[in-house]
Design a protein around this motif. Structure first.
Motif, PDB file in Angstrom:
ATOM      1  N   GLU A 112       0.831  -1.208   0.000  1.00 61.77           N
ATOM      2  CA  GLU A 112       0.000   0.000   0.000  1.00 61.77           C
ATOM      3  C   GLU A 112       0.866   1.259   0.000  1.00 61.77           C
ATOM      4  N   ILE A 116       0.765   4.133  -2.848  1.00 60.27           N
ATOM      5  CA  ILE A 116       0.448   5.533  -2.530  1.00 60.27           C
ATOM      6  C   ILE A 116       1.541   6.449  -3.068  1.00 60.27           C
ATOM      7  N   ASP A 132      -2.760  12.123  -0.647  1.00 58.01           N
ATOM      8  CA  ASP A 132      -1.837  10.995  -0.783  1.00 58.01           C
ATOM      9  C   ASP A 132      -0.657  11.129   0.184  1.00 58.01           C
TER      10      ASP A 132
END
Length: 176
Positions: A112, A116, A132
């Protein structure tokens, strides 16, 4: 997936995220430098008294930076530094120790985090970039906290240096 392979894969995802973050940070630095250079050049062109006249104005950025822009730059710098520290701790302390005393690895968080950071690279600025950046911060914090928890479960004091190093990363990573 085998434990060591999982740790190596997690480390690889974090290395990719770090490379992306460093590129983003470098682009930010280059843009700041470019704006200052343009401002100095436009000062010479805008001096109405001619090329030899002294201009009392101080050169500065072409557009003043907002507090938000300064905060985003600062946060990006801290996330780059913290990610670099995390990768270093994992490579120098955790990887060698893992062979002797395995501990749980949360691969999903590293995937993840990498995703991102990759998404941030597509945004460059604006509200989505800010979201973000906050998500990257949360994810990085989660990775470090989960590593500390995984090491705390181990009955061995072998991880004392690694836990202290990870806690230091958390201290350097600002709350949001």
């Amino acid at each position: 997936m085998a434990g060591r392979a999982c740790l190596l894969l997690s480390l690889n995802h974090q290395l990719i995220a770090l490379q992306t973050l460093r590129l983003l940070h470098q682009q930010d630095e280059d843009a700041r430098h470019s704006e200052k250079k343009e401002a100095c050049g436009s000062l010479a062109l805008s001096n109405p008294d001619g090329p030899g006249a002294k201009d009392s104005r101080e050169p500065g950025p072409a557009r003043p930076q907002t507090l938000t822009q300064i905060a985003v730059h600062s946060m990006l710098s801290r996330i780059v530094a913290s990610t670099s520290q995390l990768v270093s701790v994992e490579q120098t302390l955790l990887l060698p120790l893992f062979q002797e005393h395995p501990f749980p690895i949360h691969l999903k968080d590293s995937v993840e985090f990498r995703n991102i950071c990759s998404h941030m690279a597509l945004q460059l600025e604006g509200q989505q970039f800010d979201r973000d950046l906050h998500a990257a911060h949360r994810c990085l914090r989660s990775i470090v906290e989960k590593l500390i928890h995984s090491l705390a479960v181990s009955p061995s004091d072998v991880y004392a240096t690694a836990k202290a190093s990870l806690r230091q990363i958390l201290q350097n990573l600002p709350e949001m």
